[in-house]
Design an enzyme around this catalytic site. Structure first.
Site, PDB file in Angstrom:
ATOM      1  N   ASP A 132      40.658  42.757  33.590  1.00 35.58           N
ATOM      2  CA  ASP A 132      41.205  43.278  34.852  1.00 35.58           C
ATOM      3  C   ASP A 132      40.751  44.729  35.010  1.00 35.58           C
ATOM      4  O   ASP A 132      41.518  45.661  34.766  1.00 35.58           O
ATOM      5  CB  ASP A 132      42.736  43.232  34.847  1.00 35.58           C
ATOM      6  CG  ASP A 132      43.292  41.839  34.650  1.00 35.58           C
ATOM      7  OD1 ASP A 132      43.335  41.081  35.619  1.00 35.58           O
ATOM      8  OD2 ASP A 132      43.694  41.513  33.520  1.00 35.58           O
ATOM      9  N   ARG A 140      41.183  48.500  32.150  1.00 32.29           N
ATOM     10  CA  ARG A 140      41.198  48.069  30.741  1.00 32.29           C
ATOM     11  C   ARG A 140      40.182  48.806  29.886  1.00 32.29           C
ATOM     12  O   ARG A 140      40.403  49.020  28.713  1.00 32.29           O
ATOM     13  CB  ARG A 140      40.933  46.562  30.651  1.00 32.29           C
ATOM     14  CG  ARG A 140      41.802  45.685  31.530  1.00 32.29           C
ATOM     15  CD  ARG A 140      43.270  45.857  31.283  1.00 32.29           C
ATOM     16  NE  ARG A 140      44.052  44.855  32.001  1.00 32.29           N
ATOM     17  CZ  ARG A 140      45.338  44.956  32.254  1.00 32.29           C
ATOM     18  NH1 ARG A 140      46.018  46.021  31.847  1.00 32.29           N
ATOM     19  NH2 ARG A 140      45.977  44.010  32.918  1.00 32.29           N
ATOM     20  N   ARG A 201      47.727  49.425  43.602  1.00 34.96           N
ATOM     21  CA  ARG A 201      46.708  48.392  43.356  1.00 34.96           C
ATOM     22  C   ARG A 201      46.243  47.778  44.679  1.00 34.96           C
ATOM     23  O   ARG A 201      45.216  47.111  44.710  1.00 34.96           O
ATOM     24  CB  ARG A 201      47.272  47.308  42.442  1.00 34.96           C
ATOM     25  CG  ARG A 201      47.670  47.814  41.068  1.00 34.96           C
ATOM     26  CD  ARG A 201      48.447  46.766  40.297  1.00 34.96           C
ATOM     27  NE  ARG A 201      47.644  45.579  40.016  1.00 34.96           N
ATOM     28  CZ  ARG A 201      48.143  44.444  39.528  1.00 34.96           C
ATOM     29  NH1 ARG A 201      49.459  44.337  39.301  1.00 34.96           N
ATOM     30  NH2 ARG A 201      47.351  43.421  39.273  1.00 34.96           N
ATOM     31  N   LYS A 236      43.125  38.429  44.435  1.00 34.98           N
ATOM     32  CA  LYS A 236      44.479  38.062  43.995  1.00 34.98           C
ATOM     33  C   LYS A 236      45.503  38.828  44.826  1.00 34.98           C
ATOM     34  O   LYS A 236      45.170  39.827  45.468  1.00 34.98           O
ATOM     35  CB  LYS A 236      44.650  38.353  42.511  1.00 34.98           C
ATOM     36  CG  LYS A 236      44.357  39.802  42.076  1.00 34.98           C
ATOM     37  CD  LYS A 236      44.311  39.920  40.564  1.00 34.98           C
ATOM     38  CE  LYS A 236      44.121  41.363  40.135  1.00 34.98           C
ATOM     39  NZ  LYS A 236      43.962  41.502  38.686  1.00 34.98           N
ATOM     40  N   HIS A 237      46.780  38.351  44.901  1.00 31.08           N
ATOM     41  CA  HIS A 237      47.421  37.214  44.249  1.00 31.08           C
ATOM     42  C   HIS A 237      47.898  36.294  45.361  1.00 31.08           C
ATOM     43  O   HIS A 237      48.894  36.593  46.013  1.00 31.08           O
ATOM     44  CB  HIS A 237      48.606  37.662  43.412  1.00 31.08           C
ATOM     45  CG  HIS A 237      48.289  38.730  42.401  1.00 31.08           C
ATOM     46  ND1 HIS A 237      48.175  40.078  42.715  1.00 31.08           N
ATOM     47  CD2 HIS A 237      48.067  38.642  41.069  1.00 31.08           C
ATOM     48  CE1 HIS A 237      47.911  40.766  41.610  1.00 31.08           C
ATOM     49  NE2 HIS A 237      47.838  39.926  40.595  1.00 31.08           N
ATOM     50  N   HIS A 249      56.206  39.526  36.589  1.00 34.18           N
ATOM     51  CA  HIS A 249      56.126  39.475  35.128  1.00 34.18           C
ATOM     52  C   HIS A 249      57.491  39.157  34.523  1.00 34.18           C
ATOM     53  O   HIS A 249      57.573  38.563  33.441  1.00 34.18           O
ATOM     54  CB  HIS A 249      55.621  40.806  34.566  1.00 34.18           C
ATOM     55  CG  HIS A 249      54.182  41.088  34.868  1.00 34.18           C
ATOM     56  ND1 HIS A 249      53.774  41.643  36.052  1.00 34.18           N
ATOM     57  CD2 HIS A 249      53.059  40.883  34.128  1.00 34.18           C
ATOM     58  CE1 HIS A 249      52.449  41.780  36.028  1.00 34.18           C
ATOM     59  NE2 HIS A 249      51.996  41.320  34.885  1.00 34.18           N
ATOM     60  N   ASP A 322      47.525  33.176  37.778  1.00 33.15           N
ATOM     61  CA  ASP A 322      47.842  34.413  37.076  1.00 33.15           C
ATOM     62  C   ASP A 322      48.328  34.011  35.681  1.00 33.15           C
ATOM     63  O   ASP A 322      48.471  32.825  35.355  1.00 33.15           O
ATOM     64  CB  ASP A 322      48.905  35.196  37.839  1.00 33.15           C
ATOM     65  CG  ASP A 322      48.883  36.689  37.517  1.00 33.15           C
ATOM     66  OD1 ASP A 322      48.259  37.090  36.516  1.00 33.15           O
ATOM     67  OD2 ASP A 322      49.505  37.463  38.276  1.00 33.15           O
TER      68      ASP A 322
END
Length: 594
Positions: A132, A140, A201, A236-237, A249, A322
């Site tokens: 990601d 990352r 994001r 996404k998403h 999450h 996901d």
């Protein structure tokens, strides 16, 4: 020719390359590709090998042969290579917490080793290797890879060209390190300022702007004349995670948009990405009761995945879930059932199942009992093989580790990243006329959220001839830390205070810090280094937004402070005024300059 005009059908043949260990280290093919059609490859695969292609997970360790206790605990084997071989995986995803991402050459060598493991196992199909690398908040791979401030900063530039270039640079650097899949961009439209999981994001709260920049990034990632320079993008998403204050999450968000609202607010970025020929779409673990009354998260809903995404929007590429470790998808079904339900909904690849063995066994059992047909499995595997062929992964999955240094974090890439970031800094308020600094202060205090951000800004200030002190106080400063910052401000000519998600209740002590500094009687410049929404919560005569706390954004901020560049960013979201419900403190598009 636009991507939407390009045929999506894969070429008729592909080949894989078997490498010796010496060639593997060099990253060069030992022999030319051997053609083999996708249909022929599919026919040679066992059911277990086909089902393995449907799964993507992580593995622990910085080399393919690193024995790591967590691999044994989670996967029943010792090394990353053994994880790939044991389960015939279709893909691997890398994170920093899996000890996989250290530096570019190591990543390239790990990628090559994992590809060799895939080729030496089962049907010999190379891997999708992804991460990601959204940039900004979700990054990352850090320096020396080129860093960008993220989507909302790109939204502030209003420049599709900047968004496309940022994606192209990111994608080429990933591909040089052996990664061929980037789970980006986020096409979510951040409608809810209290969104805890999307926020910066997202490109914008405006669906038109978000769609334009989403399409630009898909072009940047995928639209290269050379297959080995492009990566597969994944928007996404779906069907849109922007209008929720719940984190998927930890829980199942419910988004109450009706059909008209979804078409107006959420759908445009996905429509734009599909029109650009995006390789894959990632589902969101969200419930949309006015669009689907099944009570299932979108990931497991045939109405959402097959009905809305495939039939209505016409998407025929690969659909990813996901992470299946997230609580938003695990509340209603056993882990072994979730992949079966995802496949029945229309998904192709399952990301990070909670228990890989149980997930694979669940799918195999469903085929053997007739709940799923092997033809259904074949449809997904065919899509996966076509994606791998389209990106050149089947023809040659290897990279040259010796060439990474000349491809990742190059001076040209770094300069382009800085120029793009310079166009994103947004001046929200300058009532006291403090900026630009006509006379550089002798002593500046940089305080507030973020050890890295305060240090980076202090270094940028020092390079401009002023003496700075970095005094980070964290996300939740204590009364003692606030007192120390106020005392330090009294010893400096100007204080720059950085806020990071100070709008949230758990971080509200940052607002106390800003108020205390403002009352201390010295000039204060407040900077929202994540969400611009912070600026609506406390009155300060000078407010800026950078949308990122990375060093590249702090350098742009320093340029604005010292008048080297004029701020040109415009808010890609509106900033509400908490004291006046329904009113904006700073409207969408707001941005001052000089």
């Amino acid at each position: 020719m636009a991507r939407s005009d390009r045929p999506r059908r894969a070429a008729a043949t592909f080949g894989v390359v078997a490498l010796t260990s010496a060639a593997l280290t060099a990253g060069a093919g030992a022999e030319p590709p051997r053609p083999s059609g996708i249909a022929d490859t599919l026919a040679k695969m066992t059911l277990e090998e086909k089902v393995g292609q449907l799964f993507v997970t992580y593995a622990y360790g910085g080399t393919p042969d690193t024995a790591h206790p967590s691999n044994r605990a989670e996967f029943g084997v010792d090394t990353p290579a053994q994880v790939v071989q044991q389960y015939h995986l279709g893909g691997i995803i890398h994170f920093t917490w899996t000890d996989s991402l250290h530096e570019p050459r190591q990543i390239a060598e790990l990628s090559n080793g994992l590809q060799q493991a895939a080729l030496s196992s089962g049907a010999g199909v190379p891997l999708l290797i992804g991460t990601d690398q959204e940039q900004g908040l979700v990054t990352r791979i850090g320096e020396p890879a080129t860093q960008f401030p993220g989507n909302m900063a790109l939204g502030a530039t209003r420049s599709p060209a900047d968004a496309e270039l940022a994606a192209a640079i990111t994608g080429r650097e990933l591909r040089a390190m052996g990664l061929n899949q980037n789970f980006a961009p986020s096409g979510d439209v951040n409608v809810d300022p209290a969104n805890p999981v999307i926020g910066v994001r997202s490109f914008s709260s405006d669906p038109t702007l978000a769609a334009e920049l989403t399409a630009a990034q898909v072009r940047g990632y995928e639209d290269s004349a050379a297959a080995d320079l492009a990566v597969s993008a994944s928007v996404k998403h779906f069907p849109g995670h922007g209008d929720t204050s719940t984190d998927s999450h930890t829980d199942l968000p419910v988004i109450d948009h009706d059909r008209q609202q979804w078409e107006r607010l959420d759908a445009p970025p996905f429509q734009a990405a599909i029109a650009e020929g995006v390789d894959s779409v990632m589902t969101g673990h969200i419930e949309v009761p006015k669009l689907d009354d099944s009570g299932e998260p979108a990931t497991l809903s045939p109405n959402v995945i097959t009905g809305m995404l495939r039939q209505e929007l016409g998407f025929q590429g690969v659909v990813f879930t996901d992470s299946l470790k997230m609580d938003g998808v695990r509340q209603q079904h056993p882990d072994a059932r979730i992949p079966v339900l995802a496949l029945k909904a229309g998904v192709d690849m399952m990301l990070m199942p909670f228990d890989v063995r149980a997930a694979i066994d669940g799918v195999l059992a469903a085929v053997r009992t007739g709940e799923l047909t092997e033809e259904r499995i074949d449809r997904s595997v065919t899509r996966i093989l076509e994606l791998k062929e389209r990106r050149g992964v089947l023809a040659d999955p290897f990279v040259d580790p010796a060439a990474v240094g000349s491809a990742v974090g190059t001076p040209e890439h770094l300069a382009q990243a800085q120029r793009i970031t310079d166009r994103s800094t947004t001046l929200l308020r300058n009532d006291a006329g403090v900026l630009p600094l006509a006379q550089p202060p002798a002593r500046l205090l940089v305080t507030g959220a973020g050890d890295g951000a305060t240090a980076a800004l202090a270094e940028s200030i020092d390079r401009r001839g002023s003496r700075s002190t970095a005094l980070p106080t964290g996300l939740r400063p204590t009364p003692q830390q606030i007192d120390e910052a106020v005392a330090a401000a009294g010893r400096h000519d100007l204080t720059v205070v950085l806020t990071n998600a100070a709008w949230s209740a758990e971080n509200a002590a940052q607002l106390d810090l800003v108020r205390a500094l403002q009352q201390a009687g010295r000039p204060v410049v407040a900077v929202a280094v994540r969400d611009a929404y912070d600026a609506g919560h406390v009155e300060v005569p000078t407010w800026l937004a950078t949308y990122s706390d990375q060093a590249v954004a702090m350098e742009s901020l320093a340029k604005v402070l010292f008048g080297e560049i004029a701020p040109t960013g415009a808010l890609p979201v509106s900033v509400p005024d908490p004291g006046r419900p329904g009113q904006d403190r700073y409207p969408f598009g707001h941005g001052l300059t000089w």
